[in-house]
Design a protein around this motif. Structure first.
Motif, mmCIF file in Angstrom:
data_model
loop_
_atom_site.group_PDB
_atom_site.id
_atom_site.type_symbol
_atom_site.label_atom_id
_atom_site.label_comp_id
_atom_site.label_asym_id
_atom_site.label_seq_id
_atom_site.Cartn_x
_atom_site.Cartn_y
_atom_site.Cartn_z
ATOM 1 N N ALA A 71 0.837 -1.202 0.000
ATOM 2 C CA ALA A 71 0.000 0.000 0.000
ATOM 3 C C ALA A 71 0.870 1.250 0.000
ATOM 4 O O ALA A 71 0.565 2.235 -0.678
ATOM 5 C CB ALA A 71 -0.936 -0.004 1.215
ATOM 6 N N ARG A 72 1.975 1.210 0.742
ATOM 7 C CA ARG A 72 2.904 2.339 0.735
ATOM 8 C C ARG A 72 3.474 2.547 -0.661
ATOM 9 O O ARG A 72 3.577 3.659 -1.154
ATOM 10 C CB ARG A 72 4.036 2.106 1.730
ATOM 11 N N SER A 73 3.844 1.433 -1.304
ATOM 12 C CA SER A 73 4.413 1.515 -2.641
ATOM 13 C C SER A 73 3.417 2.128 -3.631
ATOM 14 O O SER A 73 3.771 2.991 -4.441
ATOM 15 C CB SER A 73 4.835 0.120 -3.110
ATOM 16 N N GLN A 115 -3.893 6.792 -1.101
ATOM 17 C CA GLN A 115 -3.576 7.220 0.266
ATOM 18 C C GLN A 115 -4.537 6.583 1.268
ATOM 19 O O GLN A 115 -4.141 6.181 2.368
ATOM 20 C CB GLN A 115 -3.622 8.751 0.374
ATOM 21 N N ASN A 116 -5.806 6.466 0.892
ATOM 22 C CA ASN A 116 -6.784 5.838 1.778
ATOM 23 C C ASN A 116 -6.499 4.348 1.962
ATOM 24 O O ASN A 116 -6.703 3.805 3.044
ATOM 25 C CB ASN A 116 -8.200 6.051 1.245
ATOM 26 N N GLN A 117 -6.016 3.674 0.913
ATOM 27 C CA GLN A 117 -5.643 2.264 1.044
ATOM 28 C C GLN A 117 -4.495 2.103 2.029
ATOM 29 O O GLN A 117 -4.455 1.147 2.810
ATOM 30 C CB GLN A 117 -5.262 1.680 -0.315
ATOM 31 N N LEU A 118 -3.567 3.039 2.005
ATOM 32 C CA LEU A 118 -2.459 2.990 2.955
ATOM 33 C C LEU A 118 -2.968 3.198 4.382
ATOM 34 O O LEU A 118 -2.548 2.499 5.304
ATOM 35 C CB LEU A 118 -1.402 4.040 2.602
ATOM 36 N N THR A 119 -3.879 4.114 4.555
ATOM 37 C CA THR A 119 -4.465 4.342 5.881
ATOM 38 C C THR A 119 -5.150 3.077 6.379
ATOM 39 O O THR A 119 -5.020 2.699 7.551
ATOM 40 C CB THR A 119 -5.460 5.520 5.833
ATOM 41 N N ARG A 129 -2.426 -2.040 13.048
ATOM 42 C CA ARG A 129 -2.834 -1.702 14.413
ATOM 43 C C ARG A 129 -3.435 -2.939 15.095
ATOM 44 O O ARG A 129 -3.164 -3.216 16.265
ATOM 45 C CB ARG A 129 -3.840 -0.555 14.349
ATOM 46 N N THR A 130 -4.232 -3.698 14.359
ATOM 47 C CA THR A 130 -4.843 -4.908 14.912
ATOM 48 C C THR A 130 -3.772 -5.941 15.267
ATOM 49 O O THR A 130 -3.852 -6.594 16.313
ATOM 50 C CB THR A 130 -5.835 -5.508 13.894
ATOM 51 N N VAL A 131 -2.771 -6.067 14.419
ATOM 52 C CA VAL A 131 -1.672 -6.994 14.687
ATOM 53 C C VAL A 131 -0.951 -6.610 15.973
ATOM 54 O O VAL A 131 -0.650 -7.457 16.817
ATOM 55 C CB VAL A 131 -0.675 -7.016 13.502
ATOM 56 N N VAL A 132 -0.690 -5.339 16.130
ATOM 57 C CA VAL A 132 0.067 -4.860 17.290
ATOM 58 C C VAL A 132 -0.663 -5.181 18.589
ATOM 59 O O VAL A 132 -0.035 -5.491 19.605
ATOM 60 C CB VAL A 132 0.341 -3.347 17.149
ATOM 61 N N THR A 146 -13.484 9.008 0.601
ATOM 62 C CA THR A 146 -14.007 8.061 -0.373
ATOM 63 C C THR A 146 -14.453 6.761 0.277
ATOM 64 O O THR A 146 -15.164 5.985 -0.324
ATOM 65 C CB THR A 146 -12.954 7.737 -1.446
ATOM 66 N N THR A 147 -14.010 6.527 1.493
ATOM 67 C CA THR A 147 -14.460 5.359 2.229
ATOM 68 C C THR A 147 -14.822 5.812 3.635
ATOM 69 O O THR A 147 -14.282 6.812 4.121
ATOM 70 C CB THR A 147 -13.356 4.283 2.316
ATOM 71 N N PRO A 148 -15.727 5.107 4.305
ATOM 72 C CA PRO A 148 -16.105 5.517 5.661
ATOM 73 C C PRO A 148 -14.876 5.599 6.564
ATOM 74 O O PRO A 148 -14.086 4.676 6.636
ATOM 75 C CB PRO A 148 -17.050 4.413 6.120
ATOM 76 N N GLY A 149 -14.704 6.730 7.212
ATOM 77 C CA GLY A 149 -13.591 6.924 8.136
ATOM 78 C C GLY A 149 -12.295 7.327 7.483
ATOM 79 O O GLY A 149 -11.308 7.568 8.165
ATOM 80 N N ALA A 150 -12.249 7.417 6.155
ATOM 81 C CA ALA A 150 -11.004 7.751 5.464
ATOM 82 C C ALA A 150 -10.605 9.194 5.684
ATOM 83 O O ALA A 150 -9.459 9.561 5.465
ATOM 84 C CB ALA A 150 -11.132 7.481 3.966
#
Length: 199
Positions: A72-74, A99-103, A110-113, A181-185
């Motif tokens: 996603a960063r790439s 940018q939203n995909q990266l977010t 965050r879930t992994v952490v 473009t997406t909820p919470g983006a």
């Protein structure tokens, strides 16, 4: 002679009221604000490899999520948008979607952490997480400032008397603001909540 001087003065006043200076000033302000948006997105992109490497050391089995973040960063850094593209909604939308995909990928991280409490006690991780949180806040502010500058510019080129100069002299086109473009983006990831939950 006096009539000619009055005509020149009247023409100068008329032209100054037609957006001759205010339209490009507003456009340059919006472009400068866009530069700050790009600056903050670049800061975020620069932090991610170190964050992924730190998490990888603690959670190597979460390779899928780490790969998604890296990809996603790439994608986000591969889409470059110039100030000329700010009037092209399609190009702007592609940039915003990446940018939203990266977010969203960072949200999965965050879930992994949350599954690795020992990770949140690592000083490198805490420092990177704090920098990322600050950057997400800066992105939100930079996007807000850009949208305000775009609104001022778009209003100026559409309202009388500046609309005259905007059309005749500059062929001005409206700039594209950011939209969720997406909820919470449109909000920064709640990194502080992540740290509180993990402790």
């Amino acid at each position: 002679m006096r009539f000619r001087a009055m005509t020149v003065l009247f023409a100068a006043v008329l032209l100054s009221a037609c957006g001759l200076n205010s339209v490009p000033t507003a456009e340059e302000n919006a472009k400068a604000k866009w530069g700050e948006v790009e600056n903050q997105y670049q800061r975020r992109a620069d932090l991610i490899p170190n964050l992924v490497a730190t998490v990888k050391g603690f959670a190597a089995q979460e390779e899928r999520v780490l790969t998604q973040v890296t990809e996603a960063r790439s994608r986000a850094t591969s889409i470059n948008i110039t100030t000329d593209d700010l009037s092209d909604p399609a190009t702007f939308e592609r940039f915003n979607a990446a940018q939203n995909q990266l977010t969203q990928a960072l949200g999965q991280l965050r879930t992994v952490v949350e599954n690795y409490p020992q990770l949140t006690s690592n000083q490198n991780f805490l420092a990177l997480q704090s920098q990322l949180e600050g950057t997400e806040n800066r992105i939100t502010i930079a996007r807000r400032d850009y949208n305000e500058a775009v609104q001022a510019y778009n209003t100026r080129i559409r309202t009388f008397p500046d609309a005259i100069g905007a059309r005749i002299f500059y062929g001005a086109k409206p700039l594209t603001p950011f939209k969720a473009t997406t909820p919470g983006a449109d909000t920064a990831p709640p990194v502080d909540r992540l740290l509180n939950n993990a402790n």
